[in-house]
Write an enzyme that holds these catalytic residues in place. Structure first.
Site, PDB file in Angstrom:
ATOM      1  N   ASP A 174       0.825  -1.233  -0.084  1.00 54.51           N
ATOM      2  CA  ASP A 174      -0.039  -0.059   0.109  1.00 54.51           C
ATOM      3  C   ASP A 174       0.895   1.240   0.033  1.00 54.51           C
ATOM      4  O   ASP A 174       0.466   2.328  -0.668  1.00 54.51           O
ATOM      5  CB  ASP A 174      -1.032  -0.033   1.378  1.00 54.51           C
ATOM      6  CG  ASP A 174      -1.918  -1.266   1.096  1.00 54.51           C
ATOM      7  OD1 ASP A 174      -2.298  -1.432   0.056  1.00 54.51           O
ATOM      8  OD2 ASP A 174      -1.961  -1.736   2.294  1.00 54.51           O
ATOM      9  N   HIS A 201      -5.674  -3.220   5.385  1.00 50.76           N
ATOM     10  CA  HIS A 201      -5.250  -4.005   4.045  1.00 50.76           C
ATOM     11  C   HIS A 201      -6.582  -4.405   3.463  1.00 50.76           C
ATOM     12  O   HIS A 201      -6.356  -5.614   2.862  1.00 50.76           O
ATOM     13  CB  HIS A 201      -4.096  -4.625   4.261  1.00 50.76           C
ATOM     14  CG  HIS A 201      -3.584  -5.273   2.758  1.00 50.76           C
ATOM     15  ND1 HIS A 201      -3.009  -4.370   1.889  1.00 50.76           N
ATOM     16  CD2 HIS A 201      -3.977  -6.635   2.380  1.00 50.76           C
ATOM     17  CE1 HIS A 201      -2.992  -4.950   0.609  1.00 50.76           C
ATOM     18  NE2 HIS A 201      -3.314  -6.230   1.048  1.00 50.76           N
TER      19      HIS A 201
HETATM   20  P1  NAI Z   1      -0.536 -18.531  -5.651  1.00 54.10           P
HETATM   21  O1  NAI Z   1      -1.790 -19.184  -5.561  1.00 54.10           O
HETATM   22  O2  NAI Z   1       0.089 -17.984  -6.765  1.00 54.10           O
HETATM   23  O3  NAI Z   1       0.345 -18.968  -4.685  1.00 54.10           O
HETATM   24  C1  NAI Z   1       0.103 -19.584  -3.313  1.00 54.10           C
HETATM   25  C2  NAI Z   1       1.039 -20.532  -2.878  1.00 54.10           C
HETATM   26  O4  NAI Z   1       0.532 -21.047  -1.724  1.00 54.10           O
HETATM   27  C3  NAI Z   1       0.842 -21.696  -3.887  1.00 54.10           C
HETATM   28  O5  NAI Z   1       2.232 -22.081  -4.340  1.00 54.10           O
HETATM   29  C4  NAI Z   1       0.370 -22.919  -3.161  1.00 54.10           C
HETATM   30  O6  NAI Z   1       0.890 -24.111  -3.282  1.00 54.10           O
HETATM   31  C5  NAI Z   1       0.719 -22.289  -1.618  1.00 54.10           C
HETATM   32  N1  NAI Z   1       0.063 -23.045  -0.604  1.00 54.10           N
HETATM   33  C6  NAI Z   1      -1.265 -23.188  -0.640  1.00 54.10           C
HETATM   34  N2  NAI Z   1      -1.796 -23.802   0.643  1.00 54.10           N
HETATM   35  C7  NAI Z   1      -0.558 -23.864   1.326  1.00 54.10           C
HETATM   36  C8  NAI Z   1      -0.249 -24.577   2.744  1.00 54.10           C
HETATM   37  N3  NAI Z   1      -0.952 -25.016   3.409  1.00 54.10           N
HETATM   38  N4  NAI Z   1       1.153 -24.496   3.075  1.00 54.10           N
HETATM   39  C9  NAI Z   1       2.093 -24.031   2.263  1.00 54.10           C
HETATM   40  N5  NAI Z   1       1.789 -23.400   0.942  1.00 54.10           N
HETATM   41  C10 NAI Z   1       0.615 -23.407   0.712  1.00 54.10           C
HETATM   42  O7  NAI Z   1      -0.972 -17.109  -4.785  1.00 54.10           O
HETATM   43  P2  NAI Z   1      -0.155 -15.478  -4.637  1.00 54.10           P
HETATM   44  O8  NAI Z   1      -0.660 -14.833  -5.873  1.00 54.10           O
HETATM   45  O9  NAI Z   1       1.212 -15.969  -4.510  1.00 54.10           O
HETATM   46  O10 NAI Z   1      -1.085 -14.873  -3.427  1.00 54.10           O
HETATM   47  C11 NAI Z   1      -0.820 -15.537  -1.925  1.00 54.10           C
HETATM   48  C12 NAI Z   1      -1.650 -15.000  -0.943  1.00 54.10           C
HETATM   49  O11 NAI Z   1      -1.123 -13.252  -1.059  1.00 54.10           O
HETATM   50  C13 NAI Z   1      -3.195 -14.640  -1.395  1.00 54.10           C
HETATM   51  O12 NAI Z   1      -3.858 -14.945   0.001  1.00 54.10           O
HETATM   52  C14 NAI Z   1      -3.154 -13.080  -1.756  1.00 54.10           C
HETATM   53  O13 NAI Z   1      -4.416 -12.808  -1.508  1.00 54.10           O
HETATM   54  C15 NAI Z   1      -2.186 -12.586  -0.946  1.00 54.10           C
HETATM   55  N6  NAI Z   1      -1.612 -11.075  -1.202  1.00 54.10           N
HETATM   56  C16 NAI Z   1      -1.411 -10.286  -0.387  1.00 54.10           C
HETATM   57  C17 NAI Z   1      -1.189  -9.150  -0.615  1.00 54.10           C
HETATM   58  C18 NAI Z   1      -0.447  -7.933   0.556  1.00 54.10           C
HETATM   59  O14 NAI Z   1      -0.507  -6.794   0.027  1.00 54.10           O
HETATM   60  N7  NAI Z   1      -0.667  -8.446   1.963  1.00 54.10           N
HETATM   61  C19 NAI Z   1      -0.988  -8.572  -1.925  1.00 54.10           C
HETATM   62  C20 NAI Z   1      -1.396  -9.438  -2.938  1.00 54.10           C
HETATM   63  C21 NAI Z   1      -1.748 -10.971  -2.454  1.00 54.10           C
END
Ligand code: NAI
Length: 339
Positions: A174, A201
């Site tokens: 942000d 957030h």
């Molecule tokens: P993605 O789906 O590309 O990757 C998520 C990863 O987590 C995958 O490799 C998956 O295998 C793994 N995963 C799922 N369950 C798991 C578990 N129990 N233990 C370990 N790994 C596990 O998703 P992406 O794009 O990487 O986003 C991840 C998270 O980050 C989402 O919740 C998203 O909303 C959040 N996010 C947060 C932001 C922030 O500003 N804080 C900004 C953008 C995304």
């Protein structure tokens, strides 16, 4: 231990310039390392001269990511861990745990729509952190951050190892967005611009304090409203552009790498490290709140309370308006952890 380090919060860098010589002593674990955020985040963290070990954990696909990254000739040794049986080992002896595990948004979804899946993932992972690296800084990226951080706090409390100074919701993106958009709008040098972003957030809980922008800038009321709304909806801008392929990953990785690097500099004894983060807080009547903090060896060293003083009428109104939504998200997280 360092030859030259950036002094101000605005003037930090992720990639060290030649001539910066530091001991690489810290270990970082990334849980969800094979994901859209996890992969570029791992790459950026692999570039840090402060890291001796980088532990990559995911439920799948982590071996290839680790083999690939291990060929970069930077000091951090890469270790890979796949699936729940290897989770505990991935957390042994680490200083910082970053959690980007979970599902991202698709068009039309709010961050709260992710709650049912991600809440359980965060609970399980933080239980393992409590058992294996209770003294580590824990940095939560998984959404909805407004709820997943309170979940993590409850889990840590139940395990008897909760240190509120070491639990962080990563809201750096942000700030990164606010800095970029303000610099563009006002034709400022990007490196100079720093906008504190407070609250939470998600949607209206993201409150950029444009009146506190450094360097001091004047905005028209129109500009303030447009910028505020753009910063609040920037995540959705990316979700819509990706049209079903996920949410922000590259800018998120950049932002999280900055937060990790700041944390490592603080652990390394740098006395001048400031970031915004969503933490347990007494700044308002809400138990969790994002604000600027000073980071030190033991985590949150100070909360910059003055950021909430002398707000404009618009900021004050926006602050009051975000409280009920943020409060509900916090309570939802706490209720989930205790059910
Ligand atoms: P993605 O789906 O590309 O990757 C998520 C990863 O987590 C995958 O490799 C998956 O295998 C793994 N995963 C799922 N369950 C798991 C578990 N129990 N233990 C370990 N790994 C596990 O998703 P992406 O794009 O990487 O986003 C991840 C998270 O980050 C989402 O919740 C998203 O909303 C959040 N996010 C947060 C932001 C922030 O500003 N804080 C900004 C953008 C995304």
């Amino acid at each position: 231990s360092s030859v030259s380090r950036p002094r101000s919060a605005e003037n930090r860098q992720i990639v060290p310039s030649a001539g910066q010589i530091r001991a690489s002593t810290f270990k970082v674990a990334i849980l969800g390392a094979a994901g859209g955020i996890g992969q570029p985040l791992s790459l950026l963290i692999k570039m840090s001269p402060l890291i001796s070990g980088l532990h990559l954990y995911d439920i799948a696909n982590v071996k290839g990511v680790a083999a690939d990254l291990s060929h970069c000739n930077t000091p951090a040794q890469i270790l890979d861990f796949t699936g729940p049986a290897e989770l505990a080992n991935s957390l042994k002896d680490v200083d910082v745990v970053v959690i980007p595990a979970g599902v991202p948004r698709k068009p039309g979804m709010t961050r709260d729509d992710l709650f049912n899946i991600n809440a359980g993932i965060v609970r399980t992972l933080v239980e393992a952190v409590a058992d294996n690296s209770p003294n580590a800084f824990i940095q939560i990226i998984s959404n909805p951050v407004n709820s997943t951080v309170p979940i993590a706090a409850e889990v840590l409390k139940k395990k008897g190892v909760y240190d509120p100074k070491k639990l962080f919701g990563v809201t750096t993106l942000d700030v990164v967005r606010a800095n970029t958009f303000v610099a563009q709008k006002k034709n400022l040098r990007l490196i100079d611009v720093d906008v504190p972003v407070v609250g939470g957030h998600a949607g209206i809980t993201i409150l950029p304090l444009l009146s506190k922008t450094k360097p001091s800038v004047t905005f028209t009321q129109d500009e303030i409203e447009q910028l505020t709304i753009r910063i609040q909806n920037a995540g959705t801008e990316v979700v819509e552009a990706k049209a079903g392929a996920g949410s922000a990953t590259l800018s998120m990785a950049y932002a999280a790498a900055r937060f990790v690097e700041s944390s490592l500099r603080a652990l390394d004894g740098d006395p001048d490290v400031y970031e915004c983060s969503y933490i347990q807080s007494e700044l308002t009547e809400l138990p969790f709140f994002a604000s600027r903090i000073k980071l030190g060896k033991k985590g949150v060293e100070a909360v910059i309370a003055s950021d909430l003083e002398g707000l404009t009428e618009y900021e004050q109104k926006s602050l009051e308006a975000l409280k009920p939504e943020l409060k509900a998200s916090i309570e939802k997280g706490i209720a989930f952890a205790n059910k």
